[in-house]
Design an enzyme around this catalytic site. Sequence first.
Site: not given
Length: 313
Positions: A154, A167, A171, A199-200
């Site tokens: 990410s 997070y 990542k 992305a949603a």
Amino acid sequence: MSSLIDFKGRVAIVTGAGGGLGRQHALALASRGAKVLVNDLGGARDGSGGSVSAAQAVVDEIVAAGGEALANGASVTDAAAVEAMVQQAIDAWGRIDVLVNNAGILRDKSFAKMDLADFRLVVDVHLMGAVHCTKAVWPHMAAQKYGRIVMTTSSSGLYGNFGQSNYGAAKMALVGLMQTLSIEGAKNDIRVNCLAPTAATRMTEDLMPQAVLEALAPESVVPAMLVLAAQNAPTRTILCAGAGGFEAAHVTLTQGIFLPSGSDTPEQLAARLEEVSARDGEQVPLSGAAQGTLEVGKASRAAGVPGETGSGR
């Protein structure tokens, strides 16, 4: 005309594939011929709860479209359950060609306010979850001398994001895992790459306006995953994808400077940090040894002797 990317005769495992991006990955692989094991714990966005129904719904979609798929509800944090998941694929289809490590959760808070248990859990799901899955498929891929592994990294890890220290750390750790596994897997044609999606999904639906959410449909990320999982995939590549945009991220090493050891070396370094950070002539190292090679080379030149390679440690 570019050659068609297809997965006929291939077997893929996609984790966290009950919805969002994982579901799109599973559907795309199946539509291009792969037999897909759809893994999803079926929990909430924060990782709580669990049900195999989300995975089964995706399997039903694939089967209805004429594909072949199986559902699995293992938590990627459970190494024994992950071993059983991989065995489920082997028992059904005899091989495992593609692993897409997509499962993840969010426990966002600023670092000052974050509970250590929430830090540990996010690392456990994203990093150790990918480790468990990769470890379980690795001997099968090595034996058949073919494997494609996609880690989901990410921009929060690559570049940081407020409230996502847990997070982001997990990542970025996946990038480090990819770097070494791509080296170790090369002799058996196991190619390991990272995908950084924008992305949603259920994990981001509360964070963006509706118009932006529509532009960031998960489907727009899928082409990058397919390229990273294909037979002619690169290895050790970080692809970024979202809203029709595709980029590559690199961990680079600048040329830097040489400073002889002395009492004022810290002051000299501080005064020349801009020079150290200058990006002209930077490289993307092939391994960690590149740092040592560069540093020993500079020291050797300064001493007027031929350079030697270093370990990079």
